[in-house]
Design a protein around this motif. Structure first.
Motif, PDB file in Angstrom:
ATOM      1  N   GLY A   1       0.789  -1.220   0.000  1.00  0.00           N
ATOM      2  CA  GLY A   1       0.000   0.000   0.000  1.00  0.00           C
ATOM      3  C   GLY A   1       0.819   1.267   0.000  1.00  0.00           C
ATOM      4  O   GLY A   1       0.261   2.373  -0.036  1.00  0.00           O
TER       5      GLY A   1
ATOM      6  N   PRO B   1      -7.027  -1.002   2.755  1.00  0.00           N
ATOM      7  CA  PRO B   1      -6.825   0.309   3.387  1.00  0.00           C
ATOM      8  C   PRO B   1      -7.301   0.392   4.831  1.00  0.00           C
ATOM      9  O   PRO B   1      -6.768   1.175   5.613  1.00  0.00           O
TER      10      PRO B   1
ATOM     11  N   TRP C   1      -2.265  -3.271  -1.856  1.00  0.00           N
ATOM     12  CA  TRP C   1      -2.252  -3.578  -0.424  1.00  0.00           C
ATOM     13  C   TRP C   1      -1.915  -5.032  -0.151  1.00  0.00           C
ATOM     14  O   TRP C   1      -1.344  -5.362   0.894  1.00  0.00           O
TER      15      TRP C   1
END
Length: 339
Positions: A29, A204, A100
């Motif tokens: 990420g 996230p 991610w």
């Protein structure tokens, strides 16, 4: 590790490309930065596109057994639309964001045996060539590192890590493969568990932590696999009691009580480390809950666990230097295949 190649698609006298990644640690990420260095050939060339492609060495199970291959899992356009004059030197800086779910390749500088790369592709005058391949090293997110450190403190030992082609049902997985970290059980669980397989699926908001235990059989009962999933937030990592949390997870896994628990969300402290359910059919024998199945140990090292964490020392049949050699062999083999 940097490889410089002549653009084979253009023949002798074409431009060369040399991609250099910045040495700063990269996390899932996070931003991957560097520069693409171009050297003009014996004529002017139109550089139409400069593309970076993230690739991984992935294992796949099939009816004929198991095989390995290279899977591309993201692409980024980082430049192009200019003329590179004869003999001209030009550098194109870039900054791209890793997915991610990008696998972790190292822990405290210890190579885990997972192989990732950044391949540079040039589109020049209608011809394309994958002209450069560089090794990509990825460090864990704080929550991932906290989980691994807590497991090491509890006495679990690192056995191997690899990438498996397929999907884990009932999760938010986005990439076509997942990372599998195999752990030797801590002494307090060794009478119940042969090994534990750990998968991180970051996003996230936080992490999905997938745990599968190869459970020992009893006097009148056969061994079986226990599977469960937990979610944790990226926030408040330093304030969380990770050893207690992980001990609770492992006790639930050993007792196989967490499979049908209520879904957990992110944000509330009550949900940090709560179990989440899998979808229908995700609790079958080992391999059935994955589209691609699970396999045995990969080519990773074995790292002894201790109170300081998983990356303490190297034991077993493979040492760190051999892992580095295999990583180098992989990139060199890719270069030869492209030539």
């Amino acid at each position: 590790m940097v490889f410089k190649r002549l653009l084979g698609a253009l023949g002798v006298g074409g431009p060369t490309v040399d991609t250099v990644l910045d040495p700063a640690p990269v996390r899932p990420g996070g931003a991957l930065t560097g520069q693409v260095h171009l050297a003009g050939g014996k004529a002017d060339f139109e550089i139409e596109h400069i593309t970076l492609e993230l690739v991984a060495r992935v294992e796949a199970e099939h009816q004929g057994g198991e095989s390995e291959g290279v899977v591309a899992f993201d692409r980024f356009a980082v430049g192009g639309g200019f003329r590179l004059a004869e003999g001209e030197q030009r550098s194109v800086p870039f900054s791209v964001v890793l997915p991610w779910e990008t696998p972790v390749t190292e822990l405290h500088g210890q190579n885990l045996g997972v192989v990732l790369g950044v391949r540079t592709e040039l589109s020049v005058a209608g011809a394309k060539d994958k002209g450069d391949l560089d090794q990509l090293n990825v460090s864990p997110l704080p929550a991932q590192e906290a989980v691994l450190e807590a497991l090491g403190g509890l006495g679990f030992g690192f056995r191997s890590a690899d990438l498996e082609y397929g999907r884990i049902g009932g999760t938010g997985q986005r990439l076509p493969f997942y990372q599998e970290i195999e752990l030797l059980p801590a002494p307090q669980y060794a009478h119940q568990i042969n090994e534990v397989e750990l998968t991180f699926l970051a996003n996230p908001g936080g992490l999905e932590v997938v745990l599968e235990a190869d459970k020992r059989g009893g006097f009148l009962s056969p061994g079986h696999d226990a599977l469960t999933r937990f979610t944790v937030s990226h926030d408040g990592v330093e304030q969380r009691d990770w050893p207690t949390l992980l001990d609770g997870w492992m006790r639930q896994l050993a007792e196989h009580r967490a499979s049908y628990a209520t879904p957990a969300g992110y944000g509330s402290p009550l949900n940090h480390g709560s179990p989440a359910p899998f979808g229908p059919g995700d609790h079958g024998p080992k391999g059935q809950h994955h589209d691609g199945g699970r396999s045995g140990p990969g080519m990773g090292t074995a790292v002894a666990a201790g109170a300081a964490g998983l990356a303490v020392g190297v034991v077993g049949g493979m040492v760190a230097g051999e892992v580095v050699d295999e990583v180098g062999d992989f990139f060199e083999g890719e270069e030869e295949d492209e030539g």
